[in-house]
Design a protein around this motif. Structure first.
Motif, mmCIF file in Angstrom:
data_model
loop_
_atom_site.group_PDB
_atom_site.id
_atom_site.type_symbol
_atom_site.label_atom_id
_atom_site.label_comp_id
_atom_site.label_asym_id
_atom_site.label_seq_id
_atom_site.Cartn_x
_atom_site.Cartn_y
_atom_site.Cartn_z
ATOM 1 N N LEU A 96 0.703 -1.337 0.095
ATOM 2 C CA LEU A 96 0.102 -0.135 0.015
ATOM 3 C C LEU A 96 1.033 1.220 -0.099
ATOM 4 O O LEU A 96 0.377 2.385 -0.715
ATOM 5 N N LYS A 97 1.992 1.163 0.609
ATOM 6 C CA LYS A 97 2.890 2.256 0.525
ATOM 7 C C LYS A 97 3.207 2.832 -0.860
ATOM 8 O O LYS A 97 3.600 4.035 -0.956
ATOM 9 N N GLN A 98 3.273 1.776 -1.695
ATOM 10 C CA GLN A 98 3.514 2.186 -3.053
ATOM 11 C C GLN A 98 2.575 2.909 -3.852
ATOM 12 O O GLN A 98 2.639 3.437 -5.010
ATOM 13 N N GLU A 102 1.500 7.744 -9.705
ATOM 14 C CA GLU A 102 2.165 8.820 -10.262
ATOM 15 C C GLU A 102 2.636 8.029 -11.601
ATOM 16 O O GLU A 102 2.861 8.756 -12.827
ATOM 17 N N TRP A 103 3.266 6.939 -11.598
ATOM 18 C CA TRP A 103 3.952 6.214 -12.769
ATOM 19 C C TRP A 103 2.570 6.248 -13.883
ATOM 20 O O TRP A 103 2.927 6.341 -14.997
ATOM 21 N N GLU A 104 1.648 5.607 -13.246
ATOM 22 C CA GLU A 104 0.479 5.447 -14.230
ATOM 23 C C GLU A 104 0.074 6.961 -15.063
ATOM 24 O O GLU A 104 -0.317 6.940 -16.092
ATOM 25 N N LEU A 139 -2.065 -4.457 -7.223
ATOM 26 C CA LEU A 139 -2.152 -3.191 -6.744
ATOM 27 C C LEU A 139 -2.126 -2.267 -8.340
ATOM 28 O O LEU A 139 -2.920 -1.312 -8.402
ATOM 29 N N VAL A 140 -1.003 -2.669 -8.848
ATOM 30 C CA VAL A 140 -0.609 -1.907 -10.048
ATOM 31 C C VAL A 140 -1.938 -2.342 -11.213
ATOM 32 O O VAL A 140 -2.506 -1.315 -11.683
ATOM 33 N N HIS A 141 -2.530 -3.272 -11.165
ATOM 34 C CA HIS A 141 -3.955 -3.577 -11.899
ATOM 35 C C HIS A 141 -4.966 -2.923 -11.731
ATOM 36 O O HIS A 141 -5.593 -2.352 -12.366
ATOM 37 N N GLU A 142 -5.195 -2.987 -10.037
ATOM 38 C CA GLU A 142 -6.372 -2.277 -10.020
ATOM 39 C C GLU A 142 -6.424 -0.842 -9.959
ATOM 40 O O GLU A 142 -7.260 0.081 -10.415
ATOM 41 N N PHE A 175 -6.401 -4.136 -20.764
ATOM 42 C CA PHE A 175 -5.664 -3.015 -20.212
ATOM 43 C C PHE A 175 -4.901 -2.847 -19.007
ATOM 44 O O PHE A 175 -3.690 -2.602 -18.605
ATOM 45 N N ALA A 176 -5.744 -3.219 -17.874
ATOM 46 C CA ALA A 176 -5.104 -3.315 -16.596
ATOM 47 C C ALA A 176 -3.951 -4.612 -16.467
ATOM 48 O O ALA A 176 -3.211 -4.522 -15.881
ATOM 49 N N THR A 177 -4.197 -5.511 -17.161
ATOM 50 C CA THR A 177 -3.146 -6.543 -17.349
ATOM 51 C C THR A 177 -1.972 -6.163 -17.766
ATOM 52 O O THR A 177 -0.809 -6.323 -17.366
ATOM 53 N N TYR A 178 -2.029 -5.265 -18.949
ATOM 54 C CA TYR A 178 -0.903 -4.894 -19.791
ATOM 55 C C TYR A 178 -0.081 -3.910 -18.791
ATOM 56 O O TYR A 178 1.042 -3.715 -18.935
ATOM 57 N N ALA A 179 -0.929 -2.970 -17.971
ATOM 58 C CA ALA A 179 -0.268 -2.144 -17.186
ATOM 59 C C ALA A 179 0.562 -2.958 -16.031
ATOM 60 O O ALA A 179 1.704 -2.537 -15.701
ATOM 61 N N GLU A 180 0.206 -4.088 -15.663
ATOM 62 C CA GLU A 180 1.283 -4.940 -15.026
ATOM 63 C C GLU A 180 2.321 -5.201 -15.787
ATOM 64 O O GLU A 180 3.477 -5.390 -15.124
ATOM 65 N N TRP A 181 2.293 -5.746 -17.005
ATOM 66 C CA TRP A 181 3.583 -5.933 -17.848
ATOM 67 C C TRP A 181 4.488 -4.766 -18.109
ATOM 68 O O TRP A 181 5.451 -4.946 -17.763
ATOM 69 N N LEU A 182 3.583 -3.745 -18.056
ATOM 70 C CA LEU A 182 4.412 -2.271 -18.134
ATOM 71 C C LEU A 182 5.126 -2.060 -16.924
ATOM 72 O O LEU A 182 6.389 -1.762 -17.059
#
Ligand code: ARG
Ligand code: ZN
Length: 475
Positions: free
Chosen positions: A270-272, A278-280, A323-326, A350-357
């Motif tokens: 959660l700290k991240q 910001e990254w997204e 967390l990145v996915h959601e 899209f949410a899955t591709y965000a995980e890959w990125l």
């Protein structure tokens, strides 16, 4: 394999118990035409092929004002929903979606209205017909023991009791288990929540916490979700939670609620959140909401997390990739909503591709490596069972092809048009449909416009082609 781990493994396991969509519901949709002998009536669904009774015709809801009181010990819920809506046609009668619970009073404007219930359809006949364009207010008082619905894939959603409260997540159908709604992502609305629970519990909804007050052993939480939200993304999760509130450098209000039993595992992830958002934001454009946060519950019978708007709800401490996915769903799924459930790859791919990125840019596998290892799976693997752009039924919307082959489609798009054009496409998509809805066809056109390329064959192969796509793998 690094793809949909928890989400998909659980879901694959559930295929065996998948229920089938009753065929009879399709007939109801055609029966409820826009006009009958009694005059113009609102349709019982918006025409979604996978969920024919989801949503309703003849009006849009601008705002939901929900007042709830929940007692985890008895599992009793008392509710009052005030919907502010506008008729899009003359209406002698209209439907809401509402499943279970008992209605004690229902008014339209100041007058009592007739109603009857027919499965999930709550059929309301106001005292006088509503004019086209008229704004009206529906007040429904209700109570009972809410229970989740079972989805076509066998999973549960809606109001799901836990040992200390309730895990509340409504994708795709469950919103109607705790409030009467126009239950389809086509109708997006603002929300106010006033939720009263025993003083040792916390009630967490979407958006910003306006205030909380404790009196006589109960605490009332007031939440406001100002940006438009689809009903399935609403939550009112209740439990014994450790709460942490802070404001990010960008002025975003963060509210985290964590089940103490999950706290140690959840804390480093959660700290991240601020850095992930910001990254997204750099990749997808500005974060669409003024609030953020996480709800980490312990809900062993759920088996998935959900991107509840502004504040995803996790059934256990998430890993960073989840967390990145959601978080990515806040852009893709929440701000830009689908138009029909068959377009679910617009969310999950899209949410899955965000995980890959994220992995690629943080010292993990490159997206190409992830793509390659998936592409290496044999042609008879479940990954190739159906095409992501046409899952075939509501039982498949959370299947592996939607997540993994959906993400593969985006990767092939990226390698075809190049990074500059690809990220321009993602940002243009988020901007053009912000707070609204989009379709796969619109995405295809936007990608062609932004890249200046004919992408017809690419989308045909990856989104709609049966079986494992052959030939060049997009590298
Ligand atoms: N959209 C969720 C995710 O982030 C999955 C929701 C699954 N819902 C369900 N009823 N099985 O992947
Ligand atoms: Zn997802």
């Amino acid at each position: 394999m690094t793809h949909p781990r928890r989400r998909a493994t659980t879901l694959l396991g559930r295929r065996a118990v998948a229920a089938t969509v009753p065929v009879a519901v399709a007939a109801l949709l055609t029966a409820a035409g826009p006009a009958t002998a009694a005059g113009p009536t609102g349709a019982s669904g918006v025409g979604d092929p996978y969920f024919p009774l989801a949503g309703n015709g003849g009006y849009h809801v601008a705002h939901y004002d929900l007042t709830l009181r929940y007692d985890p010990a008895t599992r009793h819920l008392d509710g009052e929903a005030v919907l502010t809506a506008r008729a899009t046609q003359r209406l002698t009668r209209f439907d809401l979606d509402f499943h279970g619970l008992k209605i004690t009073a229902l008014t339209v404007g100041h007058a009592k209205a007739d109603y009857r219930r027919d499965g999930q359809e709550l059929v309301v006949t106001p005292e006088r017909a509503l004019r086209k364009g008229e704004e009206f207010r529906v007040t429904v008082a209700y109570n009972g023991t809410p229970a989740p619905v079972t989805d076509p894939d066998g999973s549960l959603d809606g109001w799901i009791p836990t040992d200390d409260g309730a895990f509340v997540a409504g994708e795709p159908q469950g919103a109607m288990t705790w409030f009467p709604a126009d239950n389809h992502p086509l109708d997006k609305s603002s929300y106010d929540f006033t939720i009263t629970v025993p003083a040792d519990r916390t009630a967490v909804a979407n958006g910003v916490l306006l205030g909380q007050r404790t009196a006589k052993g109960r605490t009332t939480f007031r939440w406001r979700q100002s940006e438009p939200m689809a009903a399935y993304l609403a939550t009112a999760t209740v439990g014994k939670f450790q709460v942490k509130q802070y404001t990010t450098r960008d002025g975003l209000k963060v509210y985290d609620a964590v089940d103490p039993r999950e706290a140690t595992a959840a804390a480093p992830v959660l700290k991240q959140l601020p850095s992930v958002l910001e990254w997204e934001s750099r990749l997808f454009g500005p974060y669409p909401f003024r609030a953020a946060g996480s709800i980490v519950d312990r809900a062993p019978n759920v088996g998935y997390a959900l991107e509840t708007q502004t504040r995803p709800v996790y059934d256990r401490a998430p890993d960073l990739s989840t967390l990145v996915h959601e978080s990515a769903h806040q852009w893709f799924g929440d701000s830009v909503s689908l138009t029909s459930w068959k377009d679910i790859w617009l969310n999950e791919g899209f949410a899955t591709y965000a995980e890959w990125l994220y992995a690629e840019q943080h010292g993990g596998d490159s997206a190409q490596q992830t793509f390659d290892s998936l592409y290496a799976t044999p042609a008879d693997d479940g990954l190739w069972e159906f095409p992501p752009g046409d899952p075939g039924s509501g039982a498949n919307i959370f299947g592996t092809p939607v997540y993994a082959r959906g993400a593969m489609t985006l990767h092939v798009l990226r390698t075809t048009v190049g990074d500059r054009a690809f990220f321009r496409v993602l940002r243009a998509w988020a901007a053009a449909h912000r707070y609204g809805n989009g379709t796969t066809a619109q995405f295809e056109r936007l990608a062609e416009r932004e890249s200046g390329q004919d992408l017809g064959a690419l989308f045909q192969t990856w989104l709609y082609g049966r079986g494992k796509p052959g030939g060049p793998s997009g590298s």
